[in-house]
Design a protein around this motif. Structure first.
Motif: not given
Length: 894
Positions: A145-146, A336, A339
Motif C-alpha cells: 500500500s498505497p 491517499w 488507501i
C-alpha cells in the motif's frame, strides 16, 4: 521486580492479544523508525557470510590435503568449538548453525566424489532459486500500500515470469566452468543479454543500483524483530531467520562448488602456502607468510559471496529498474484515495468500518481507528499552521462523507477559506462515485456579498414542539447568556432568562429574530405588565443587543412571508434532515467579520442540532465538526459534550491549546469526554508537561561512568568503572514531544478504551499523518470561489428586505397586547359636550401633575431621557396598533 507492562515497546505499545485475528487487506512495508540500523546489520550479515565461505573452503581444503582420519576428527571438533564459542543471541547465529550443518553435509557428500557437472548444476539451480526469492521479496515490499491490490498482484505476476526469463542468463556463466575453452564467448553472450534486458526495463542506472542494494538490505534486515503487526507486510520468504538461513545455504553450496571446480589449483596454492610458512628463515618471515596465506584464502572466500550477489543483480534486472521501496512516512497525495478506497472495499468488516489516520512512526504500521471511537467525541490540538486542519479535519471529513453512510455539520469559526467546504464536496463526489449515494450540501455565511442558504431556528419542526422554558434555555445558551451558577453569575443569568421567558411566553408566535427583537423592546419598556421588575430593564437591554446582532443577518430571518423567493424558504438549513439521510451542512463563520455574531450562530446551530436529535428519529449517525471551537466556548459547552453522545451526535473539536479553555474550565470536560485526542504540535509548557505525565511510564536504562585516581608509592593509578542500571521514566519525555512538534508529519495520538486494530492500551503513540491532497490541489481548493448558483441560495446584498408594514386603519392585530381596559375615543363624550373647555383643561392639568411628580422622583438629567423614551415607545406602539378613528367616533356619537 518491575511489572511486565513497563517492558512494552515505547514506540508502539500495541496490545496484540486484543487485536482481531483476521488480517488486514491494507499492508505497509515494515520500517524501523527509531534507532534504524538496518544498513549496519546488513554489513554484519555480509561479514558473517564471508566468514562462512572462508570456513567452508578451509574445511574442504584440509581434508583434501590431509587424509588422516584423526586430523579430520580434530578439525571437526575445532570447527564445532569455534562455532559454539562465537554463537550469539542475534539473528546472525542462524548463519553459523546452518553453515555447520552444510559443511558436515558437504564432507559426507565429498566421500562419494560425484562428477563436477552435478555440483555445478546443483549450485546454479540453488543460486537461481534463492536469487529469485530475494527479488520476489523485494517486489512484494515495493508494491505494498498505497498501491491498489489489483495493480500489486498484476505487477507481481508479470515480474514472476520476467525474472524466470532473466535466470537463463546464468546458464552461460555456469557453462564457463564446464567449457573453459569458450569462456570468453559465453561471457559475451551473458553480457549482451543482460545489457539488452537492462535497456528494456531500466529507467536509470542510479535507480537500478539503488534497487539492487535495497533488495539486499531488505532481505537481510526486513522486520528482523519478527513483529506480527496488523497491516504490516509479511515477507513471502518467511521471517528474518528463515531468510538468513536460505542465504547461508546458498553461499555454502557456492563455496563447495567453487572448491570442486578449482580443487587442484586450490590444493597447489595451499601446499605452496604451507611450504612457505614451514621454510621461513625467521619469525618475521613466518608471520608474513601466514598473513599472505590468510589474505589469499580470504580473497578466494569472497568469490562465492560475490557470485551469489551477481546472480541477484542479473535475475532482478526487470525489477530493479522499475520498482523502488516507498520511502517511510511518505504517501503521495494521489495515492491517499487508493488507501481509503481499499479500506472501504475490504472484506474485513472491522477494517471496513475504520478510518485511516496515518502510520505509527516506530514501525510504519497503519493507524486504523473504528468509527465508534469518534462517536464518543474527538479533540484535535495544534499550534497555528501545525496542520490540524490539513492533516486532521480535512482527511477525516472526506472519509466520513465519502462513506455515504453518515451526515456532517461543520462549524468553521476561522472562515478564512472554503477548504473545509471543498472537502465536503469532494467527499460527496466520492460517495456518489463509489456507492451511488447523493449527499446534498448546504452552506451558510453571514457575509452579505456571498450566496447562502437560509437558517431560521424558529421555522424548524422541532422548535414548535418545545415548551417556553426549553426555548428560553436554548436561546440563553446560544446567545451566551448563561454566566454560571455561582453567586452573582447566577443572578445575572437568571435575569437574562427571565426577560427571554417573559417574551417567549407572551408572544409564542415569534417567527424570526427581528420579531424577537421588537417584542423584547416592548417587554422591557413595561416590565411590570409582563411579570418583571424594574431592574430587569438592564438585563433586557443586554439580551436585546445580542438578539439585534442576529436580527441584522438576513439569512437568519427567512420566513414564509419574508423571503427572496419560494425556493429559498423551502431549502433552508434544517438539522433534522441530517438524522434522516446522509447530508452535509457547512457554516462559514468568520471571526474577523463577525466577532460577536459568529460564536452565537455556532452555538445556535449546535444547540438546534441537539434539539433535533432529541425530537427526531435518528437513522444516520451525525458528526459535528467545530474548527477553532475556543471562539464559541462558553460555560454551558460541557452539556454539548456530555449529552451529544446519547443523542447520536459525535462532536469533533479542534483548537490550538488547552490554555484557551482555562477561562471556561473545560479542560477536565474534554479529557473525560473525548475518546480520541491528537496533538499536532505542542509549544506550551503546560501542555507538554500534561501530555508527558499522561503518556505512562516505561523502563529506561542509564549508563554512568566513574573515574577514580589514586596515588601511592608506586605512582598514580587511574581506574574507570562503568555502571548500567534501569529506572522508570515517562514514555514520552518533553524532548520527545518537542521533536514531534518540530516535525511537520508527526503527531501524538491518544485513544482511550481502544477498539478494533487501534489497541494501544490507553497510551499515547507517535504517528505520521499523510497529506491527503497535493500542495497544488490544496491551493486550488483554498482559492476556489464561493459557490453562487445553487438552487435555494441568495445573496443578501442583492435582496432588498421589505420594511415593516403598517396595518390598515380599523384593523387591530390579533396578537397585540392589551394596553389598558379604558376606551380611547376621539369623538366627544356626553360629559365633554356639556362643558368641553372644562374637560380639556382638567385632562391637561392631570397630565401635568403626573409628569411633575415623575420628574421630582428622578434627577433632572434623566427626566428628559425618560420622557422621550416613554413617548417614543408609545409612538411605536401606535404605529403597530393604529386606532380606528371612524369607529371610535361612531361609538361616541351613539
Amino acid at each position: 521486580m518491575p511489572r511486565s507492562v513497563y517492558r512494552q515497546s515505547p514506540g508502539n505499545p500495541i496490545q496484540r492479544h486484543l487485536v482481531p485475528s483476521e488480517p488486514l487487506e491494507l499492508e505497509f512495508a515494515y520500517h524501523r523508525g527509531v534507532d534504524n540500523d538496518d544498513a549496519n546489520f546488513t554489513i554484519k550479515v555480509l561479514r558473517e557470510l564471508v566468514l562462512t565461505s572462508f570456513v567452508t573452503l578451509l574445511c574442504c581444503w584440509i581434508p583434501f590435503l590431509l587424509l588422516d582420519v584423526t586430523l579430520l576428527a580434530l578439525l571437526i571438533v575445532a570447527v564445532m568449538a569455534f562455532l559454539a564459542w562465537s554463537k550469539t543471541r542475534s539473528h546472525l547465529a542462524i548463519t553459523r548453525d546452518i553453515s555447520l550443518a552444510v559443511i558436515v553435509a558437504a564432507w559426507i557428500y565429498q566421500l562419494f566424489r560425484l562428477p563436477i557437472a552435478i555440483d555445478v548444476y546443483v549450485a546454479l539451480t540453488l543460486t537461481a532459486l534463492v536469487a529469485r526469492e530475494v527479488v520476489r521479496h523485494f517486489t512484494f515490499v515495493a508494491t505494498v500500500s498505497p498501491t491498489s491490490v489489483d495493480e500489486s498482484w498484476n505487477t507481481r505476476d508479470d515480474l514472476c515470469w520476467q525474472t524466470l526469463s532473466s535466470c537463463v542468463l546464468l546458464l552461460p556463466i555456469a557453462l564457463c566452468v564446464l567449457i573453459p575453452q569458450h569462456t570468453s564467448l559465453l561471457l559475451l553472450v551473458a553480457a549482451i543479454g543482460w545489457l539488452a534486458m537492462a535497456a528494456v526495463y531500466c529507467q536509470s542506472p542510479q535507480q537500478y543500483v539503488h534497487g539492487c542494494l535495497s533488495a539486499i538490505v531488505t532481505w537481510c534486515s526486513y522486520n528482523r524483530d519478527d513483529q506480527p503487526l496488523a497491516g504490516v507486510l509479511v515477507s513471502p520468504s518467511g521471517n528474518c531467520r528463515r531468510r538468513l538461513a536460505i542465504l547461508t545455504v546458498a553461499v555454502v553450496v557456492n563455496a563447495f562448488a567453487f572448491f570442486r571446480v578449482t580443487a587442484i589449483s586450490q590444493a597447489t596454492e595451499a601446499v605452496i602456502g604451507f611450504g612457505r610458512i614451514a621454510n621461513a628463515e625467521s619469525l618475521f618471515g613466518m608471520l608474513f607468510n601466514i598473513g599472505l596465506f590468510v589474505v589469499q584464502c580470504g580473497a578466494m572466500a569472497l568469490l562465492p559471496v560475490t557470485l551469489f550477489f551477481l546472480a541477484v543483480l542479473i535475475v532482478g534486472t526487470p525489477v530493479f529498474g522499475r520498482l523502488s521501496i516507498p520511502k517511510p512516512s511518505f504517501v503521495p497525495a494521489s495515492e491517499w484515495k487508493q488507501i481509503t478506497n481499499r479500506i472501504r472495499s475490504s472484506h474485513n468488516p472491522v477494517e471496513r468500518a475504520s478510518l485511516y489516520l496515518g502510520r505509527v512512526s516506530y514501525d510504519q504500521s497503519p493507524l486504523l481507528v473504528p468509527s465508534e471511537v469518534f462517536r464518543e467525541h474527538a479533540h484535535f490540538l495544534g499550534d497555528s499552521g501545525s496542520g490540524k486542519t490539513a492533516r486532521g479535519l480535512s482527511p477525516f471529513i472526506e472519509q466520513v462523507v465519502g462513506g455515504g453512510n453518515a451526515s456532517v455539520m461543520v462549524l468553521d469559526l476561522k472562515g478564512d477559506s472554503p477548504e473545509l467546504l471543498q472537502s465536503l464536496r469532494q467527499g460527496a463526489s466520492t460517495a456518489k462515485t463509489l456507492n451511488g449515494t447523493d449527499v446534498p450540501i448546504r452552506y451558510f455565511t453571514q457575509r452579505d456579498d456571498q450566496a447562502t442558504y437560509g437558517f431560521n431556528p424558529f421555522r424548524l419542526p422541532c422548535w414548535n414542539r418545545l415548551t417556553e422554558l426549553q426555548k428560553t434555555d436554548i436561546l440563553c445558551g446560544a446567545l451566551g447568556l448563561n454566566y454560571g451558577s455561582d453567586y452573582g453569575e447566577g443572578y445575572f443569568s437568571s435575569a437574562n432568562a427571565s426577560v427571554l421567558y417573559a417574551t417567549v411566553s407572551h408572544f409564542p408566535e415569534i417567527k424570526n429574530f427581528e420579531q424577537l427583537r421588537d417584542k423584547l423592546a416592548y417587554v422591557i419598556s413595561s416590565p411590570k405588565r409582563h411579570g418583571l421588575d424594574e431592574k430587569s430593564k438592564d438585563a433586557g437591554n443586554h439580551v436585546k443587543m445580542s438578539v439585534t446582532r442576529l436580527a441584522s443577518i438576513a439569512a437568519l430571518n427567512i420566513t414564509d412571508d419574508c423571503t427572496p423567493n419560494r425556493e429559498v424558504a423551502e431549502n433552508c438549513v434544517d438539522p433534522t434532515r441530517l438524522f434522516q439521510r446522509p447530508e452535509a451542512h457547512y457554516f462559514s463563520l468568520s471571526a474577523t467579520l463577525g466577532p460577536g455574531s459568529s460564536p452565537e450562530i455556532a452555538r445556535l446551530a449546535s444547540f438546534m442540532l441537539l434539539t433535533a436529535a432529541t425530537l427526531t428519529e435518528r437513522q444516520v449517525p451525525v458528526y459535528l465538526v467545530v474548527d477553532e471551537f475556543q471562539r464559541m466556548a462558553s460555560r454551558n459547552l460541557d452539556y454539548l459534550l456530555q449529552l451529544a453522545r446519547s443523542m447520536g451526535v459525535a462532536v469533533i473539536l479542534a483548537n490550538q491549546s488547552m490554555q484557551d479553555l482555562y477561562r471556561y474550565d473545560l479542560t477536565s470536560t474534554l479529557e473525560t469526554n473525548c475518546r480520541y485526542r491528537q496533538w499536532f504540535a505542542i509549544s506550551g509548557w503546560d501542555d507538554q508537561d500534561r501530555l508527558s505525565k499522561a503518556s505512562g511510564e516505561t523502563i529506561d536504562t542509564i549508563e554512568s561512568i566513574a573515574v577514580s585516581r589514586s596515588v601511592n608509592d608506586r605512582g598514580a593509578t587511574t581506574s574507570t568503572s562503568r555502571t548500567v542500571r534501569d529506572f522508570v521514566a515517562p514514555r514520552l519525555t518533553k524532548n520527545d514531544i518537542k521533536l514531534v512538534s518540530d516535525d511537520d508529519r508527526k503527531s501524538v495520538v491518544l485513544i482511550n478504551r481502544g477498539a478494533g486494530y487501534a489497541q494501544y492500551g490507553g497510551m499515547p503513540v507517535i504517528i505520521e499523518s499523510d497529506f491527503h491532497i497535493s500542495s497544488e490541489e490544496y491551493q486550488e481548493r483554498k482559492n476556489t470561489p464561493w459557490p453562487s448558483k445553487d438552487i435555494g441560495t441568495f445573496i443578501p446584498s442583492t435582496w432588498e428586505r421589505p420594511k415593516k408594514e403598517i396595518p390598515h386603519r380599523g384593523r387591530r392585530s390579533s396578537t397585540s397586547p392589551d394596553i389598558s381596559n379604558e376606551t380611547i375615543s376621539i369623538g366627544p363624550s356626553p360629559e365633554s359636550q356639556s362643558n368641553p373647555s372644562a374637560t380639556k383643561a382638567k385632562g391637561k392639568k392631570q397630565r401635568q401633575r403626573k409628569a411633575t411628580r415623575r420628574l421630582k422622583k428622578q434627577p433632572s438629567s434623566q427626566a428628559k431621557a425618560t420622557v422621550s423614551e416613554a413617548v417614543g415607545m408609545f409612538d411605536r406602539y401606535l404605529q403597530d396598533h393604529p386606532i380606528d378613528s371612524s369607529a371610535t367616533l361612531a361609538t361616541g356619537a351613539e
